[in-house]
Scaffold this motif. Sequence first.
Motif, PDB file in Angstrom:
ATOM      1  N   ALA A  75       0.822  -1.211   0.000  1.00  0.00           N
ATOM      2  CA  ALA A  75       0.000   0.000   0.000  1.00  0.00           C
ATOM      3  C   ALA A  75       0.855   1.260   0.000  1.00  0.00           C
ATOM      4  CB  ALA A  75      -0.907   0.000   1.222  1.00  0.00           C
ATOM      5  N   ASN A  76       0.378   2.243  -0.726  1.00  0.00           N
ATOM      6  CA  ASN A  76       0.924   3.595  -0.652  1.00  0.00           C
ATOM      7  C   ASN A  76       0.036   4.292   0.372  1.00  0.00           C
ATOM      8  OD1 ASN A  76       1.735   6.226  -0.958  1.00  0.00           O
ATOM      9  ND2 ASN A  76       1.673   6.206  -3.196  1.00  0.00           N
ATOM     10  N   LEU A  77       0.518   4.360   1.618  1.00  0.00           N
ATOM     11  CA  LEU A  77      -0.303   4.740   2.757  1.00  0.00           C
ATOM     12  C   LEU A  77       0.400   5.783   3.621  1.00  0.00           C
ATOM     13  CD1 LEU A  77      -2.752   4.076   4.690  1.00  0.00           C
ATOM     14  CD2 LEU A  77      -1.257   2.335   5.713  1.00  0.00           C
ATOM     15  N   VAL A  78      -0.372   6.803   4.027  1.00  0.00           N
ATOM     16  CA  VAL A  78       0.116   7.818   4.959  1.00  0.00           C
ATOM     17  C   VAL A  78      -0.904   7.900   6.092  1.00  0.00           C
ATOM     18  CG1 VAL A  78       0.709  10.251   5.277  1.00  0.00           C
ATOM     19  CG2 VAL A  78       1.280   9.107   3.119  1.00  0.00           C
ATOM     20  N   VAL A  92       2.518  10.402   8.467  1.00  0.00           N
ATOM     21  CA  VAL A  92       3.663   9.492   8.437  1.00  0.00           C
ATOM     22  C   VAL A  92       3.459   8.474   7.318  1.00  0.00           C
ATOM     23  CG1 VAL A  92       4.951   7.746   9.731  1.00  0.00           C
ATOM     24  CG2 VAL A  92       4.033   9.760  10.913  1.00  0.00           C
ATOM     25  N   ALA A  93       4.414   8.416   6.390  1.00  0.00           N
ATOM     26  CA  ALA A  93       4.353   7.441   5.295  1.00  0.00           C
ATOM     27  C   ALA A  93       4.703   6.061   5.822  1.00  0.00           C
ATOM     28  CB  ALA A  93       5.313   7.846   4.183  1.00  0.00           C
ATOM     29  N   TYR A  94       3.992   5.066   5.330  1.00  0.00           N
ATOM     30  CA  TYR A  94       4.247   3.678   5.705  1.00  0.00           C
ATOM     31  C   TYR A  94       5.038   2.983   4.605  1.00  0.00           C
ATOM     32  CZ  TYR A  94       1.580   3.525   9.997  1.00  0.00           C
ATOM     33  OH  TYR A  94       1.168   3.716  11.301  1.00  0.00           O
ATOM     34  N   SER A  95       5.723   1.916   4.976  1.00  0.00           N
ATOM     35  CA  SER A  95       6.527   1.140   4.040  1.00  0.00           C
ATOM     36  C   SER A  95       5.654   0.605   2.915  1.00  0.00           C
ATOM     37  CB  SER A  95       7.181  -0.030   4.785  1.00  0.00           C
ATOM     38  OG  SER A  95       7.766  -0.921   3.877  1.00  0.00           O
ATOM     39  N   MET A  96       6.235   0.530   1.731  1.00  0.00           N
ATOM     40  CA  MET A  96       5.509  -0.067   0.602  1.00  0.00           C
ATOM     41  C   MET A  96       5.891  -1.537   0.425  1.00  0.00           C
ATOM     42  SD  MET A  96       4.883   2.986  -2.133  1.00  0.00           S
ATOM     43  CE  MET A  96       3.995   1.867  -3.173  1.00  0.00           C
ATOM     44  N   ASP A  97       6.551  -2.106   1.429  1.00  0.00           N
ATOM     45  CA  ASP A  97       6.846  -3.534   1.400  1.00  0.00           C
ATOM     46  C   ASP A  97       5.558  -4.313   1.655  1.00  0.00           C
ATOM     47  OD1 ASP A  97       9.550  -3.025   1.040  1.00  0.00           O
ATOM     48  OD2 ASP A  97       9.992  -3.134   3.187  1.00  0.00           O
TER      49      ASP A  97
END
Length: 139
Positions: A99-102, A106-111
């Motif tokens: 996910a492309n998630l904020v 705070v941005a989260y990992s795209m793993d």
Amino acid sequence: AVACGLVAGCGSAAAPPFGDRDASGEALFRAYSDLLVRRDVAGLEAVLGPAFLLQRTDGSSADREAFLASMPDLRSFELADVREVRGEGLVTVRATATANLVVDGVAYSMDPAPILAVFHWVGGRWQLEAQGNFNVPKR
């Protein structure tokens, strides 16, 4: 795995599956995630159950009211390895999500990371009662 989001628009043309008792767990989770991508507050209010609770790996959590007041910014998502378990009036979904998630700036990992969601059939429709998001903030 199929990517969805603002560009891909998965599910946006089709009717949401929340009123279909036979809807797959994957369809339900994709439709819920599409509501987040579109920032559809009214749609989310209809889908989130009164006892909704979200738990994240970083220890943060949100009940229904807090989640709607400060929605995460889900820009796109991809699901893989989707599995579901059905019980009387319940569907539990486990998958791997990228996910492309904020969240709260705070941005989260795209793993790829595991997710878990529990949908409950009540009043002639599916409601999301619990979600676990096991992604971590970027370092």
